[in-house]
Design a protein around this motif. Structure first.
Motif, mmCIF file in Angstrom:
data_model
loop_
_atom_site.group_PDB
_atom_site.id
_atom_site.type_symbol
_atom_site.label_atom_id
_atom_site.label_comp_id
_atom_site.label_asym_id
_atom_site.label_seq_id
_atom_site.Cartn_x
_atom_site.Cartn_y
_atom_site.Cartn_z
ATOM 1 N N LEU A 220 21.993 10.786 36.656
ATOM 2 C CA LEU A 220 22.956 10.628 35.571
ATOM 3 C C LEU A 220 22.679 11.659 34.483
ATOM 4 C CD1 LEU A 220 22.887 6.731 35.256
ATOM 5 C CD2 LEU A 220 24.677 8.137 36.321
ATOM 6 N N LYS A 221 23.689 11.959 33.673
ATOM 7 C CA LYS A 221 23.516 12.934 32.584
ATOM 8 C C LYS A 221 22.382 12.546 31.647
ATOM 9 C CE LYS A 221 27.583 15.654 32.269
ATOM 10 N NZ LYS A 221 27.048 16.888 32.785
ATOM 11 N N ASP A 222 22.208 11.243 31.399
ATOM 12 C CA ASP A 222 21.147 10.807 30.490
ATOM 13 C C ASP A 222 19.795 10.645 31.190
ATOM 14 O OD1 ASP A 222 21.383 8.436 31.941
ATOM 15 O OD2 ASP A 222 22.195 7.288 30.264
ATOM 16 N N SER A 223 19.755 10.886 32.510
ATOM 17 C CA SER A 223 18.530 10.822 33.330
ATOM 18 C C SER A 223 17.868 9.450 33.354
ATOM 19 C CB SER A 223 17.512 11.883 32.887
ATOM 20 O OG SER A 223 17.969 13.164 33.246
ATOM 21 N N LYS A 224 18.596 8.412 32.977
ATOM 22 C CA LYS A 224 17.993 7.081 32.979
ATOM 23 C C LYS A 224 17.747 6.544 34.390
ATOM 24 C CE LYS A 224 19.204 5.752 28.395
ATOM 25 N NZ LYS A 224 19.712 4.769 27.491
ATOM 26 N N ASP A 225 18.329 7.174 35.393
ATOM 27 C CA ASP A 225 18.095 6.747 36.777
ATOM 28 C C ASP A 225 16.977 7.542 37.451
ATOM 29 O OD1 ASP A 225 19.619 9.076 36.792
ATOM 30 O OD2 ASP A 225 20.918 8.434 38.434
ATOM 31 N N ARG A 226 16.304 8.423 36.719
ATOM 32 C CA ARG A 226 15.171 9.204 37.235
ATOM 33 C C ARG A 226 13.893 8.379 37.164
ATOM 34 N NH1 ARG A 226 15.259 14.754 37.393
ATOM 35 N NH2 ARG A 226 13.064 14.757 36.922
ATOM 36 N N LEU A 227 12.969 8.625 38.101
ATOM 37 C CA LEU A 227 11.638 8.045 37.977
ATOM 38 C C LEU A 227 10.978 8.639 36.739
ATOM 39 C CD1 LEU A 227 10.474 8.237 41.689
ATOM 40 C CD2 LEU A 227 11.100 6.200 40.408
ATOM 41 N N GLN A 228 10.339 7.796 35.939
ATOM 42 C CA GLN A 228 9.774 8.301 34.687
ATOM 43 C C GLN A 228 8.391 7.735 34.406
ATOM 44 O OE1 GLN A 228 12.562 8.636 31.433
ATOM 45 N NE2 GLN A 228 14.284 8.610 32.847
ATOM 46 N N ASP B 91 0.804 13.748 35.343
ATOM 47 C CA ASP B 91 0.245 14.962 34.738
ATOM 48 C C ASP B 91 1.239 16.117 34.689
ATOM 49 O OD1 ASP B 91 -2.179 13.737 34.225
ATOM 50 O OD2 ASP B 91 -3.084 14.409 36.110
ATOM 51 N N GLN B 92 2.114 16.207 35.683
ATOM 52 C CA GLN B 92 3.100 17.289 35.720
ATOM 53 C C GLN B 92 4.489 16.704 35.963
ATOM 54 O OE1 GLN B 92 1.967 20.192 38.636
ATOM 55 N NE2 GLN B 92 0.282 20.955 37.405
ATOM 56 N N PRO B 93 5.110 16.163 34.917
ATOM 57 C CA PRO B 93 6.430 15.548 35.114
ATOM 58 C C PRO B 93 7.484 16.582 35.496
ATOM 59 C CG PRO B 93 5.895 15.681 32.779
ATOM 60 C CD PRO B 93 4.674 16.142 33.525
ATOM 61 N N MET B 94 8.415 16.141 36.306
ATOM 62 C CA MET B 94 9.557 16.981 36.648
ATOM 63 C C MET B 94 10.639 16.667 35.620
ATOM 64 S SD MET B 94 9.513 16.774 40.794
ATOM 65 C CE MET B 94 10.659 18.119 40.984
ATOM 66 N N VAL B 95 10.944 17.641 34.804
ATOM 67 C CA VAL B 95 11.909 17.426 33.738
ATOM 68 C C VAL B 95 13.191 18.205 34.022
ATOM 69 C CG1 VAL B 95 10.163 16.956 31.996
ATOM 70 C CG2 VAL B 95 10.909 19.295 32.370
ATOM 71 N N PRO B 96 14.323 17.655 33.591
ATOM 72 C CA PRO B 96 15.583 18.377 33.772
ATOM 73 C C PRO B 96 15.556 19.698 33.003
ATOM 74 C CG PRO B 96 15.974 16.122 33.014
ATOM 75 C CD PRO B 96 14.511 16.369 32.929
ATOM 76 N N PRO B 97 16.324 20.674 33.456
ATOM 77 C CA PRO B 97 16.392 21.932 32.706
ATOM 78 C C PRO B 97 17.016 21.701 31.335
ATOM 79 C CG PRO B 97 18.004 21.908 34.490
ATOM 80 C CD PRO B 97 17.185 20.660 34.624
ATOM 81 N N PRO B 98 16.732 22.597 30.370
ATOM 82 C CA PRO B 98 17.357 22.453 29.044
ATOM 83 C C PRO B 98 18.877 22.367 29.178
ATOM 84 C CG PRO B 98 15.712 24.206 29.039
ATOM 85 C CD PRO B 98 15.879 23.761 30.466
ATOM 86 N N GLY B 99 19.478 21.395 28.533
ATOM 87 C CA GLY B 99 20.920 21.207 28.640
ATOM 88 C C GLY B 99 21.333 20.378 29.835
#
Length: 191
Positions: free
Chosen positions: A59-67, A71-79
């Motif tokens: 989802l755009k808000d990334s609330k459905d991502r594992l969080q 130590d090395q989180p996979m984060v969405p690209p800027p924007g």
């Protein structure tokens, strides 16, 4: 040559989508993995075997991502992810293919992949895609734990580095699957 029964075998292709295919991979370029996978999917369809195309999206808000804290989180690209991030690469999907969207590395947890395979009587999964040591390996481990026979198509997988690819192919996959090249697969012919 490994002979497959098209009635009980499915091809499962992992993350062959626009947002993933633009990255650099090794030992094979994404374009090469995609071309081999398309040809492999066509062979499966012609034999009457199931083809499953798995993509990953959030989802755009990334609330459905594992969080979980790591130590090395996979984060969405800027924007955020581009609009077409989740779209399968051109020419891959065909009518009758099973489409699965996942929200983590593996294609089983939180999806209906296992249900769809079992309803079709699938016992063997031929697995390929990107990345070898992430989406493919995670899906392979889950499939093995669920009791599926596994075949990994080595020349239709690739990773961020040669070392990551080779570790999965040489150390993990032989313990849970058979590892082959695309040319090593054929289908049983009924007489």
């Amino acid at each position: 040559m490994l002979k497959l029964d098209p009635k009980t075998t499915a091809l499962v292709l992992i993350d062959l989508q626009r947002g993933v295919a633009v990255r650099q991979f090794a030992p094979y370029k994404a374009e090469d993995v995609i071309n081999i996978s398309k040809a492999l999917a066509d062979r499966f369809r012609q034999a009457g075997a199931s083809v499953v195309l798995v993509n990953v999206g959030f989802l755009k808000d990334s609330k459905d991502r594992l969080q979980q804290p790591v130590d090395q989180p996979m984060v969405p690209p800027p924007g955020g992810y581009p609009e077409n991030f989740i779209e399968l690469v051109d020419g891959l999907a065909k009518p009758g293919d099973i489409l699965i969207t996942k929200r983590q590395w593996g294609a089983f947890y939180g999806t209906e992949l296992d249900l769809q395979l079992r309803r079709r009587g699938i016992q063997t999964i031929v697995l390929a895609g990107i990345a070898t040591n992430m989406g493919v390996e995670s899906t392979a481990r889950n499939a093995w734990e669920l009791g599926y026979s596994l075949i990994i198509v080595e020349d239709a997988t690739s990773a961020n580095t040669v070392e990551m690819h080779n570790f999965a192919v040489k150390m993990i996959f032989p313990r849970i699957s058979r590892v082959v090249k695309c040319a090593d697969l054929s289908f049983e012919t009924k007489t």
